[in-house]
Design an enzyme around this catalytic site. Sequence first.
Site, short mmCIF file in Angstrom:
data_model
loop_
_atom_site.label_atom_id
_atom_site.label_comp_id
_atom_site.label_asym_id
_atom_site.label_seq_id
_atom_site.Cartn_x
_atom_site.Cartn_y
_atom_site.Cartn_z
N GLU A 53 41.62 44.31 -1.70
CA GLU A 53 41.18 43.17 -2.48
C GLU A 53 41.94 43.12 -3.81
O GLU A 53 42.10 44.15 -4.49
CB GLU A 53 39.68 43.31 -2.72
CG GLU A 53 39.01 42.19 -3.47
CD GLU A 53 37.50 42.40 -3.56
OE1 GLU A 53 36.81 41.48 -4.00
OE2 GLU A 53 37.02 43.50 -3.18
N LYS A 122 36.82 34.54 -0.92
CA LYS A 122 35.67 35.40 -0.67
C LYS A 122 34.39 34.57 -0.63
O LYS A 122 34.18 33.68 -1.46
CB LYS A 122 35.58 36.45 -1.78
CG LYS A 122 34.57 37.57 -1.58
CD LYS A 122 34.76 38.62 -2.66
CE LYS A 122 33.84 39.82 -2.50
NZ LYS A 122 34.13 40.87 -3.51
N CYS A 178 35.53 42.34 1.15
CA CYS A 178 34.59 43.33 0.61
C CYS A 178 33.12 42.99 0.84
O CYS A 178 32.60 43.18 1.93
CB CYS A 178 34.88 43.54 -0.87
SG CYS A 178 34.21 45.11 -1.49
N LYS A 211 29.38 57.14 0.11
CA LYS A 211 29.69 55.74 0.38
C LYS A 211 30.73 55.58 1.49
O LYS A 211 30.73 54.57 2.21
CB LYS A 211 30.18 55.05 -0.89
CG LYS A 211 30.13 53.53 -0.80
CD LYS A 211 30.37 52.88 -2.15
CE LYS A 211 30.22 51.36 -2.07
NZ LYS A 211 30.46 50.71 -3.38
#
Length: 684
Positions: A53, A122, A178, A211
């Site tokens: 991104e 996005k 994302c 994560k």
Amino acid sequence: MPAFHNLYRHGFVRVAAFAPHVAPGDPMENAQRLIALAKEADKSRAALVLFPELSLTGYALDDLHHQALILQSAEQAAAALIEASRDLMPVLVAGAPVAVDGQLYNCALIIHRGRLLGVVPKSYLPNYREFYEKRWFAEGPSAIADSVRYAGQDAAFGTKLLFAADDLPGFSFMAEICEDLWAVHPPSLDGALAGANIIVNLSASNALIGKAREREALVRVQSQRTLSAYIFAASGSGESTTDLTWDGQTLACELGETIAQGPRFEDNAGLVTEIDGERIVQDRLRFSTFRDGARNAREHLTGWRKVSFTLAPPLDETLPLERTIRRFPFVPSDRERLDEDCFEAWSIQVEALVQRLRSSGISRAVIGISGGLDSTQALIVTARAFDRLALPRESILAYTLPGFATSEATRGQAIALAGAMGVTHREIDIRPAAERMLADLGHPYAEGRAEYDVTFENVQAGLRTDYLFRAANHEGALVIGTGDLSEAALGWCTYGVGDHMSHYNVNAGLPKTLIQHLIAWAARTGRAGEAAGPVLERILATEISPELVPAGENGQIQSTQGVIGPYPLQDFTLHYVARYGFGPEKIAFLQETAWGESSRSDWPDHVAEADRHHYAMADILKWLDVFHTRFFGQSQFKRSAVPNGPKLTSAGALSPRGDWRMPSDMSAKLWREAIARLKDELGD
């Protein structure tokens, strides 16, 4: 014709994903770094290269995203990247801020051979905890424009863009960015239904403890839910660490399976792997709920536009797979996962038999044991089922039925196993009855001639079944079947006899390669009892044989795999035929990748040294011909009349009431002709 050893001929698409070292706020420098990585991917003949991104500017610029100089420089950098792509094969997907109609969007630029194919904004902007994207960007779905002038080119603009190669079936993709993946309704749900086989995600997800596992789980599940491949690239080194850190995680998942991961916390980390486009297409064809999803989501699918391009991959080159193809599709490579699968398979078998015994009201079982793999697994399962029902194991009647070729070794193993399992052993010598039947038939064997034909073999097999069923009648018992999935696929069973017919077949869904590991697992974990361990080890070391024909003068016994092929190869073929519908050419390519002399696949620790073979293409084609001849042309009439038994694997149980339906009088001509053409092409 494209080269056989070229991955693009077989429906694969090579993809790359990189997390380049970022120069925050220096778009032209970032463009040069992306160009360098794109050239590397071009050398490997990748079709698609994914960057993170806002990879042209850096993600962690905060309010600098609104600086005119940054935006102008980003557009100039995009123009440089587009120009550099003219001589490169892959489609490039890079991130940049793009101003449209007075709004700034966080976008994916889709670039190919000097063209800006499209710009995808996005959809979902995170604005919680450490994220403040709504401070800088507008949501993609709110955009009115459907095209944009950017970097000197006019391009399609919007969240509903599908990009498809017109010369490579199966290569179609869409982009999301994302947070789109974290949303309740990700754009990729509709994108997959609109026809995207590959989903790419440009991400700037920051690093936190645990994560990376969360991302992998999301990517893996989304690839499974959308029946697609999902490629993910997150921002890495160079991003500002004022308050956050970035790990550069790259992932590739396909139909719920992680097929590649790049290293994290490294400069310019990334991965190169292949997506099996044909596998995705085949799964979508067979899953009716995918079609239903497209129907039910029709209102969401309006407005999708397809942007076509010509990839022109070099089909005359030799391009082997980078991706590892598992040699044993039914057997996990990881020992811990193998133990989990063995426990689950064993438990499914036990639960199935428990229910059958309960529903029938029968409390006794008859099983023929040979000292071989299949009857051993069936006996282990039966014993556990009786334990579950609090029935005495003595009520399991395990019969040995020695014939003309029964060895003392296998007979001894069967008797020892019955003793170790605590079941009742009985023996009936079938030779007198077989000699009488052969004499009644006027068979040459009755006159002293050693003619070991199919009649000679099946007289023994049939008598064993007769005795087992009549014993069950006499004892009020259930005949437990032993025939397995691999034998059913190859028709390696005599119609109406023990390896084909029973009252209930607990092994119906088990491939031979998994049965071997189930028995080893039972021995290792004591599931069959401590006393059974040594005899199970001897059974696993015994060559697979029907023992119907006496050994030759050189002591050579009748070999099952010498007739129908090595079970590892044939189970491999079974998986790809029954599960994915692949043709012999694709399977031959996969088998050579997995089993050929140049295979890079690692041997799992649990595969014995004696089973670690490589196969030349001539052998692969020979056994492919045997499989397809038997599976499509000779064996369906047997599968159309199989007894009940539980399904255990995704390949199904080949039951006409469950996974597999086909005409019993089908011809194998189409498949055999394809194999013959391949032999001519390869000179094998």
